[in-house]
Design an enzyme around this catalytic site. Structure first.
Site, PDB file in Angstrom:
ATOM      1  N   GLU A 206      -1.541   0.880  -6.199  1.00  0.00           N
ATOM      2  CA  GLU A 206      -2.452   2.027  -6.208  1.00  0.00           C
ATOM      3  C   GLU A 206      -1.967   3.124  -7.153  1.00  0.00           C
ATOM      4  O   GLU A 206      -2.770   3.941  -7.619  1.00  0.00           O
ATOM      5  CB  GLU A 206      -2.595   2.605  -4.798  1.00  0.00           C
ATOM      6  CG  GLU A 206      -3.259   1.668  -3.808  1.00  0.00           C
ATOM      7  CD  GLU A 206      -3.083   2.153  -2.385  1.00  0.00           C
ATOM      8  OE1 GLU A 206      -3.981   2.849  -1.882  1.00  0.00           O
ATOM      9  OE2 GLU A 206      -2.046   1.839  -1.772  1.00  0.00           O
TER      10      GLU A 206
ATOM     11  N   ASP B  70       7.711   5.597   1.529  1.00  0.00           N
ATOM     12  CA  ASP B  70       7.418   4.170   1.407  1.00  0.00           C
ATOM     13  C   ASP B  70       8.525   3.399   0.693  1.00  0.00           C
ATOM     14  O   ASP B  70       8.944   2.326   1.138  1.00  0.00           O
ATOM     15  CB  ASP B  70       6.089   3.965   0.674  1.00  0.00           C
ATOM     16  CG  ASP B  70       4.905   4.485   1.472  1.00  0.00           C
ATOM     17  OD1 ASP B  70       5.088   4.775   2.669  1.00  0.00           O
ATOM     18  OD2 ASP B  70       3.811   4.608   0.901  1.00  0.00           O
TER      19      ASP B  70
ATOM     20  N   ASN C  56       0.853  -1.190   0.000  1.00  0.00           N
ATOM     21  CA  ASN C  56       0.000   0.000   0.000  1.00  0.00           C
ATOM     22  C   ASN C  56       0.888   1.239   0.000  1.00  0.00           C
ATOM     23  O   ASN C  56       2.055   1.190   0.400  1.00  0.00           O
ATOM     24  CB  ASN C  56      -0.931  -0.012   1.210  1.00  0.00           C
ATOM     25  CG  ASN C  56      -0.183  -0.021   2.529  1.00  0.00           C
ATOM     26  OD1 ASN C  56       0.747  -0.809   2.722  1.00  0.00           O
ATOM     27  ND2 ASN C  56      -0.575   0.843   3.454  1.00  0.00           N
ATOM     28  N   HIS C  57       0.330   2.360  -0.449  1.00  0.00           N
ATOM     29  CA  HIS C  57       1.152   3.563  -0.651  1.00  0.00           C
ATOM     30  C   HIS C  57       0.675   4.658   0.295  1.00  0.00           C
ATOM     31  O   HIS C  57      -0.374   5.260   0.086  1.00  0.00           O
ATOM     32  CB  HIS C  57       1.033   4.025  -2.101  1.00  0.00           C
ATOM     33  CG  HIS C  57       2.244   4.743  -2.607  1.00  0.00           C
ATOM     34  ND1 HIS C  57       3.325   5.063  -1.810  1.00  0.00           N
ATOM     35  CD2 HIS C  57       2.552   5.225  -3.850  1.00  0.00           C
ATOM     36  CE1 HIS C  57       4.233   5.688  -2.533  1.00  0.00           C
ATOM     37  NE2 HIS C  57       3.797   5.801  -3.769  1.00  0.00           N
ATOM     38  N   GLU C  58       1.468   4.924   1.350  1.00  0.00           N
ATOM     39  CA  GLU C  58       1.062   5.886   2.369  1.00  0.00           C
ATOM     40  C   GLU C  58       1.804   7.212   2.294  1.00  0.00           C
ATOM     41  O   GLU C  58       1.269   8.233   2.712  1.00  0.00           O
ATOM     42  CB  GLU C  58       1.257   5.282   3.768  1.00  0.00           C
ATOM     43  CG  GLU C  58       0.288   4.168   4.110  1.00  0.00           C
ATOM     44  CD  GLU C  58      -0.002   4.096   5.597  1.00  0.00           C
ATOM     45  OE1 GLU C  58       0.787   4.650   6.385  1.00  0.00           O
ATOM     46  OE2 GLU C  58      -1.019   3.495   5.968  1.00  0.00           O
TER      47      GLU C  58
END
Length: 710
Positions: free
Chosen positions: A105, A41, A35-37
């Site tokens: 994403e 990252d 996931n891309h926060e």
């Protein structure tokens, strides 16, 4: 030397913790998906993962001066997602035997939830047969390197966590066209990431989750509002919870089940938290169930003490209800305040500074709450949920729906309703979403006005309630709503169309059962199909058991982290009994369902709501659908009565004044339904009997049907 230095620096600043098996990267063809926060990252994965992966980077990012400089030290492949050659480049890289890391994403989250998942990564995995290793990054979004400014509070050095999940594979779907294969593979990748978000949630109790949210949003963050139009903050809720924990500790023993009889209001949340941190198990009593229902619930859960609101009992005229259980001690919140002395105040001040020390030791798997089945098909049963199962359902909902602290829920469903407890209390408490609690869902004129006046963006309700809100609402009342979610009963097509025509809002139908805390499936903007109740939430497995006489679908069995601990039954008070299941760890819903090729769930009816007429199985819900097609502007419900010749006979209760068998027969022929599905007995009534949850009271209808002369 650079990598060890960066690892030490990041570990010091952000207290980075790596969880999971680090030996899952052995396959030469490995695709790491995360996931891309935040902008950190890639650095986090490059520094803390035990492999030297090649990162797939968009050319727009790679062209920026700062990133162009940093990428000189990182193995990477810059690709243009709009180029048809991009996938081929990544495929060749994976086939070369080097681990590849990619963010499916394609952009940093702006909601805190999973964004749209592009198909490219899944297509690469299915074409190459690569091992897919999901990696969860948690906490980076709250840093100044994320993009949640104005949505979540940001911190300079938040704690970060990297969770490595077991490897999986995405086989090439056997579909006729490349477009369909790509789309199906992308959907499989999305489900892998959603499951990752749920399975990597930290193990906590309800009180610990509340304190974690308080630490994230701050003591002064305004969270809950009720009909007093007074907003309660995390700080005031904590103060309320600690005080009530202190007071209720004198009324009960640790581990005891305590009855709760309070309305939808902020103090109710304080009471739930107070009982929970004191290791008491709150049992949410259904005050609409009548004296017999309350007596059965109290006996099943072995309740000796009830905590109630005197103001609520008086205004709702519940005195006779409590008089039905004279053997149970009833303590009123208004009276407890008088016993809060100086020693209690000093205790409160100390634990406001150190709130975690106030909680008695508990495990996430311990009992956290008791809910009761509606009693629409028999005596109410106590449904025992653990801290883990309730918080798992919250995590499942947050994974598929992009609720943010900028949202405000309108919750008029009572807290004794599983839908009301999870979505109206627990979800806001741990996520920072604001909520307006209203005590009566039957105030059809008031609730739309409050939705407008209090700027609510999310509305939960049953089909019956939503239909009535639409009748009385001004077209502008619901102008700010982002989500309108229907559950607890089948969404009527007339209600769906009314909302779309009058407000331009698509109602998202879901499906839940109290035993699953309660949400099992729900339509969301990213995955919605009319007629279905949506796709199953991440982490839930299903099995359809064939049922003789039913061609389409089967009996639905479920398994997941949100399942109940067990039942409390009337004949064995206080003893948790395992639920009916095809095997341990599963739950038999009693519903007949089918699932299409894209994973959308369709509820065909209750197994108990099928009539066997002349040897044929007839769905009572199909009969109700037939009546709704014949008279769409009215309310209908089907029941059965004994019949000497055919075994059972159908009885239709309807508010339509002129609906007759001839019109039903014509509609049945048009819909292709058999004549056996057309009731011979039709009874007109002013209104259907309802339970307090908004569901149709089928027990009463069954009695009414049996009383009709043959």
């Amino acid at each position: 030397m650079l990598k060890p230095f960066l690892r030490l620096l990041l570990k010091t600043l952000f207290r980075v913790e790596v969880q999971g098996d680090r030996n899952v990267f052995g396959d030469p063809r490995t695709l790491i998906v995360a996931n891309h926060e935040s902008f950190l990252d890639g650095l986090l994965l490059g520094v803390f993962l035990p492999v030297d992966a090649v990162f797939v980077v968009h050319t727009q990012i790679a062209s920026r001066p700062l990133f162009r400089f940093l990428l000189r030290f990182v193995p990477h492949l810059a690709v243009d997602s709009s180029s048809p050659l991009a996938i081929k480049q990544i495929v060749r890289l994976v086939e070369s035997g080097r681990p590849v890391a990619i963010f499916p994403e394609g952009r940093i989250t702006r909601t805190g939830s999973l964004m749209k998942v592009y198909d490219g990564a899944a297509l690469v995995a299915s074409r190459t047969g690569a091992t897919v290793v999901p990696v969860r990054i948690d906490g980076a979004a709250q840093s100044y390197f994320g993009r949640l400014a104005g949505v979540f509070p940001r911190r300079a050095f938040p704690r970060m966590r990297i969770a490595i999940r077991p490897p999986q594979r995405i086989p090439m779907p056997a579909l006729p066209s490349a477009r369909l294969r790509r789309r199906r593979a992308g959907e499989l990748m999305r489900h892998i990431l959603l499951d990752m978000l749920v399975t990597t949630r930290p193990p906590r109790t309800l009180y610990e989750a509340f304190l974690d949210a308080r630490a994230t949003f701050g003591t002064q963050y305004r969270l809950v509002e009720d009909i007093r139009l007074q907003e309660e903050t995390y700080g005031s809720l904590l103060k309320m919870a600690l005080a009530l924990a202190r007071l209720t500790a004198r009324l009960s023993a640790p581990g005891e089940t305590v009855g709760v009889l309070v309305p939808n209001a902020a103090p109710a949340l304080g009471l739930l938290l107070g009982l929970s941190l004191g290791r008491r198990v709150p049992a949410l009593l259904n005050y609409t169930a009548g004296p017999e229902g309350l007596r059965a619930a109290c006996q099943a859960a072995d309740i000796k003490t009830i905590v109630a609101s005197r103001t609520f009992v008086e205004k709702a005229h519940l005195g006779p209800l409590l008089a039905a259980v004279p053997e149970i001690r009833v303590h009123y919140l208004e009276d407890l305040k008088a016993g809060f002395g100086l020693a209690d105040r000093l205790w409160l001040l100390w634990h406001l500074a150190f709130p975690r020390r106030a909680a008695l030791p508990q495990a996430p798997e311990d009992a956290a709450a008791v809910l009761f089945t509606s009693g629409s098909e028999g005596k109410p049963k106590g449904v025992v949920h653990s801290h883990a199962s309730l918080l798992a359902n919250v995590a499942q909902i947050r994974a598929v729906a992009d609720f943010t602290p900028q949202d405000k829920f309108m919750m008029a469903l009572p807290l004794f309703h599983a839908f009301g407890l999870t979505c109206g209390a627990l979800l806001p408490l741990v996520s920072g979403c604001q909520v307006f609690l209203y005590p009566n869902p039957l105030h059809y004129r008031v609730i739309p006005e409050l939705v407008y006046d209090r700027n609510c963006t999310v509305l939960f309700g049953t089909s019956t309630f939503l239909g009535n809100y639409a009748k009385f609402a001004h077209p502008y009342d619901f102008g700010r709503l982002r989500y309108v979610i229907a559950g607890a009963e089948r969404l009527a097509e007339s209600v769906r169309e009314h909302w779309l025509d009058k407000f331009g809002i698509r109602i998202l139908e879901g499906y839940g059962v109290t035993e699953c805390a309660p949400v099992v499936a729900v339509n969301v903007p990213m995955a919605c199909r009319n007629g279905s109740v949506g796709q199953l939430l991440p982490g839930i497995d299903y099995e359809l058991e064939p049922v003789p006489g039913i061609v389409e679908g089967g009996a639905l069995h479920l398994k997941g982290p949100n399942l109940l601990k067990g039942y409390l039954l009337f004949d064995q008070p206080g003893v948790i009994q395992p639920p009916p299941a095809i095997r341990p760890g599963w739950y038999a819903t009693g519903d007949i369902a089918s699932v299409d090729a894209d994973g959308f769930l369709y509820i065909r009816g209750r197994l108990k709501r099928f009539a066997k007429i002349a040897g044929e199985m007839i769905s009572l819900e199909a009969v109700e659908g037939l009546a709704a097609s014949a008279a769409p502007d009215f309310i209908h419900a089907a029941a059965t009565r004994s019949d000497a010749a055919r075994g059972e006979a159908l009885v239709l209760f309807t508010t339509a004044p002129e609906l007759g068998r001839e019109r039903l027969l014509a509609t049945a022929r048009a819909l292709g339904l058999p004549e056996l599905a057309v009731p011979r007995v039709i009874r007109r009534i002013d209104a259907l009997p309802l339970l307090g949850t908004g569901k149709t009271d089928y027990q009463s209808l069954k009695r009414m049907a049996e009383e009709i002369p043959a």
